[in-house]
Design an enzyme around this catalytic site. Structure first.
Site, PDB file in Angstrom:
ATOM      1  N   ARG A   1      95.580   6.025 -14.115  1.00 20.93           N
ATOM      2  CA  ARG A   1      94.898   7.242 -13.551  1.00 20.93           C
ATOM      3  C   ARG A   1      94.763   8.615 -14.132  1.00 20.93           C
ATOM      4  O   ARG A   1      96.048   8.967 -14.914  1.00 20.93           O
ATOM      5  CB  ARG A   1      95.138   7.468 -12.245  1.00 20.93           C
ATOM      6  CG  ARG A   1      94.253   8.387 -11.276  1.00 20.93           C
ATOM      7  CD  ARG A   1      94.992   9.666 -11.425  1.00 20.93           C
ATOM      8  NE  ARG A   1      94.085  10.610 -10.589  1.00 20.93           N
ATOM      9  CZ  ARG A   1      94.483  12.050 -10.532  1.00 20.93           C
ATOM     10  NH1 ARG A   1      95.255  12.571 -11.112  1.00 20.93           N
ATOM     11  NH2 ARG A   1      93.820  12.686  -9.656  1.00 20.93           N
ATOM     12  N   VAL A   2      93.793   9.030 -14.753  1.00 21.29           N
ATOM     13  CA  VAL A   2      93.412  10.547 -15.007  1.00 21.29           C
ATOM     14  C   VAL A   2      92.675  11.343 -14.082  1.00 21.29           C
ATOM     15  O   VAL A   2      91.626  10.761 -13.649  1.00 21.29           O
ATOM     16  CB  VAL A   2      92.992  10.551 -16.317  1.00 21.29           C
ATOM     17  CG1 VAL A   2      92.578  11.808 -17.070  1.00 21.29           C
ATOM     18  CG2 VAL A   2      93.825   9.869 -17.473  1.00 21.29           C
ATOM     19  N   GLY A   3      93.141  12.611 -13.840  1.00 23.56           N
ATOM     20  CA  GLY A   3      92.500  13.500 -12.924  1.00 23.56           C
ATOM     21  C   GLY A   3      91.653  14.272 -13.834  1.00 23.56           C
ATOM     22  O   GLY A   3      90.972  14.364 -14.812  1.00 23.56           O
ATOM     23  N   ASP A   4      91.442  15.490 -13.047  1.00 23.77           N
ATOM     24  CA  ASP A   4      90.403  16.511 -13.775  1.00 23.77           C
ATOM     25  C   ASP A   4      91.250  17.301 -14.875  1.00 23.77           C
ATOM     26  O   ASP A   4      90.307  17.959 -15.690  1.00 23.77           O
ATOM     27  CB  ASP A   4      89.917  17.617 -12.624  1.00 23.77           C
ATOM     28  CG  ASP A   4      91.165  18.046 -12.052  1.00 23.77           C
ATOM     29  OD1 ASP A   4      92.001  17.473 -11.571  1.00 23.77           O
ATOM     30  OD2 ASP A   4      90.919  19.376 -11.683  1.00 23.77           O
TER      31      ASP A   4
ATOM     32  N   THR B   1      99.524  18.900 -16.608  1.00 25.99           N
ATOM     33  CA  THR B   1     100.160  18.144 -15.254  1.00 25.99           C
ATOM     34  C   THR B   1     100.652  16.857 -15.468  1.00 25.99           C
ATOM     35  O   THR B   1     100.087  16.238 -16.423  1.00 25.99           O
ATOM     36  CB  THR B   1      98.760  18.021 -14.489  1.00 25.99           C
ATOM     37  OG1 THR B   1      99.206  17.630 -12.928  1.00 25.99           O
ATOM     38  CG2 THR B   1      97.818  17.169 -14.857  1.00 25.99           C
TER      39      THR B   1
ATOM     40  N   THR C   1      92.970  23.295  -9.538  1.00 28.08           N
ATOM     41  CA  THR C   1      94.188  22.355  -8.986  1.00 28.08           C
ATOM     42  C   THR C   1      93.719  21.741  -7.865  1.00 28.08           C
ATOM     43  O   THR C   1      92.837  22.140  -7.313  1.00 28.08           O
ATOM     44  CB  THR C   1      95.432  23.284  -8.691  1.00 28.08           C
ATOM     45  OG1 THR C   1      96.503  22.587  -8.339  1.00 28.08           O
ATOM     46  CG2 THR C   1      95.067  24.164  -7.845  1.00 28.08           C
ATOM     47  N   GLY C   2      94.346  20.642  -7.534  1.00 28.87           N
ATOM     48  CA  GLY C   2      94.076  19.951  -6.355  1.00 28.87           C
ATOM     49  C   GLY C   2      93.595  18.584  -6.762  1.00 28.87           C
ATOM     50  O   GLY C   2      93.756  18.027  -7.736  1.00 28.87           O
TER      51      GLY C   2
ATOM     52  N   THR D   1     100.600  21.605 -10.808  1.00 34.91           N
ATOM     53  CA  THR D   1      99.784  21.772 -11.932  1.00 34.91           C
ATOM     54  C   THR D   1      99.542  23.030 -12.352  1.00 34.91           C
ATOM     55  O   THR D   1      99.213  23.851 -11.581  1.00 34.91           O
ATOM     56  CB  THR D   1      98.694  21.078 -11.546  1.00 34.91           C
ATOM     57  OG1 THR D   1      98.731  19.597 -11.487  1.00 34.91           O
ATOM     58  CG2 THR D   1      97.548  21.220 -12.761  1.00 34.91           C
TER      59      THR D   1
ATOM     60  N   GLY E   1      91.799  15.705  -8.153  1.00 36.52           N
ATOM     61  CA  GLY E   1      91.146  15.846  -9.312  1.00 36.52           C
ATOM     62  C   GLY E   1      89.680  14.895  -9.403  1.00 36.52           C
ATOM     63  O   GLY E   1      88.757  15.318  -9.958  1.00 36.52           O
TER      64      GLY E   1
ATOM     65  N   SER F   1     105.508  18.360 -11.046  1.00 31.98           N
ATOM     66  CA  SER F   1     104.055  18.047 -11.309  1.00 31.98           C
ATOM     67  C   SER F   1     103.495  18.374 -12.617  1.00 31.98           C
ATOM     68  O   SER F   1     102.598  18.120 -12.941  1.00 31.98           O
ATOM     69  CB  SER F   1     103.311  18.896 -10.285  1.00 31.98           C
ATOM     70  OG  SER F   1     103.739  19.090  -9.107  1.00 31.98           O
TER      71      SER F   1
HETATM   72  N1  ASP Z   1      94.360  18.171 -10.522  1.00 36.75           N
HETATM   73  C1  ASP Z   1      95.463  17.337 -10.398  1.00 36.75           C
HETATM   74  C2  ASP Z   1      95.146  15.971 -10.691  1.00 36.75           C
HETATM   75  O1  ASP Z   1      94.329  15.552  -9.817  1.00 36.75           O
HETATM   76  C3  ASP Z   1      96.609  17.633  -9.664  1.00 36.75           C
HETATM   77  C4  ASP Z   1      96.976  18.945  -9.342  1.00 36.75           C
HETATM   78  O2  ASP Z   1      96.391  19.902  -9.516  1.00 36.75           O
HETATM   79  O3  ASP Z   1      98.353  19.025  -9.007  1.00 36.75           O
HETATM   80  O4  ASP Z   1      95.631  15.272 -11.618  1.00 36.75           O
END
Ligand code: ASP
Length: 333
Positions: A220-223, A210, A243-244, A192, A246, A90
């Protein structure tokens, strides 16, 4: 815990996106009673806290602090350990690719002055946390993305590397064959990494790096690289990283929310709980379909951690001890 069974994310299932890492992060384990899960590290400084079971990363960060390094150096070098670990699917090299087979990385870093640097959707560079730091320190900008960020990396002497390892490639090929863009339940023990550190001067910095959701849509981009969502530091108050899923953290500006709650007097634990409660409330019934985990530290060196459904692991290096803990969690059921 060697491997973890992830929960399926129903809300993204139509897109065929798989919870690569923190997304379905928290684990069901009847042998892990809730009462054992809460930990408060009181007034420990220096201190390092990081999402997941990342003892090598926290050990590296601790070593930097012990040698008189700053919290900024500590979080950067700590995160680099996971970026270089090809077994961590990850983060960094070995991260699972997007649905087109490209590994794209996101990272950000924030220092005691409130300065911030981030890179998003970067290919071929392993240490994107260092690239984020370069953006922060050596450009007039705070965020760089994609090809521009990659070119900037080469101009700064970063090496071009193939981030798609054989095993990630195999996993992706298998996913393509079997998933038909439907998600599979993904199992892996690394995630992450979000890391916070306080150095001997009491200054706080944070970093987050991450490869995002496995098999995500291209672009795609997360948090994780977004200031205030995946990471926020206010050196007067404290810091938080997430984490989690996003998408859910972004919608609540999770890390900023936790720091603001601490500013208004909440402990790191209470602030993480309030932020998770808010995410759950906003999501309504959808809360069952995703996971979010938060960790936080305040200026006094107290820590907090909280997630949804089941506990998640996090590492704390304080008072000379490197320990892994299980968070408390929200579970309506
Ligand atoms: N928060 C990350 C995302 O959404 C994923 C993760 O925490 O593993 O990209």
């Amino acid at each position: 815990m060697k491997r973890r069974k992830f929960l399926q994310n129903a809300s993204l299932s139509t897109l065929g996106i798989v919870a690569a890492s923190g997304v379905a992060a928290c684990k069901s384990d009847k042998d892990s009673p809730k009462k054992d899960s809460k930990v408060l590290v009181n007034a420990a400084k220096p201190l390092v806290i990081a999402t997941w079971r990342v003892p090598n990363a926290t050990a590296k960060a601790w070593e930097v602090l012990q040698n008189g390094g700053s919290s900024l150096d500590a979080v950067e070098q700590g995160c680099m350990v996971e970026e270089a670990d090809v077994k961590n699917s990850s983060v960094g090299k070995g991260g699972l690719p997007d649905r087109d087979g490209n590994v794209t990385l996101d990272a950000c870093i924030m220092d005691k002055n409130g300065d911030y640097g981030a890179v998003m959707c970067v290919q071929n560079i392993t240490h994107v946390i260092s690239l984020a730091r370069k953006v922060m320190e050596d450009t007039p900008h705070v965020i760089m993305v994609g090809e521009g960020a990659e070119q900037f990396a080469y101009s700064q002497g970063f090496k071009k590397e193939n981030l798609l390892t054989d095993s990630s490639k195999k996993a992706w090929e298998k996913w393509k064959k079997t998933s038909k863009y439907k998600p599979i339940i993904n199992i892996e023990n690394h995630d992450t990494i979000g890391m916070l550190a306080i150095d001997e001067n009491g200054d706080i910095s944070g970093a987050c790096t991450t490869s995002g959701l496995a098999y995500k849509m291209a672009g795609r981009v997360g948090d994780s690289p977004v200031i205030g969502s995946g990471l926020f530091i206010d050196n007067e108050i404290g810091g938080c990283t997430a984490t989690g899923m996003g998408e859910e953290v972004l919608k609540t500006v999770g890390a900023f929310l936790v720091v603001e709650l601490m500013r208004h007097g909440k402990s790191p634990q209470a602030a993480c709980e309030e932020a998770i409660n808010r995410i759950v409330k906003k999501a309504g019934d959808r809360y069952k379909d995703f996971q979010v985990g938060l960790i936080a530290v305040n200026k006094q060196g107290e820590t907090g951690a909280y997630c949804i459904h089941e506990w998640f692991n996090y590492n704390v290096y304080a008072n000379g001890e490197n320990k892994n803990y299980k968070s408390d969690f929200y579970n309506k059921a």
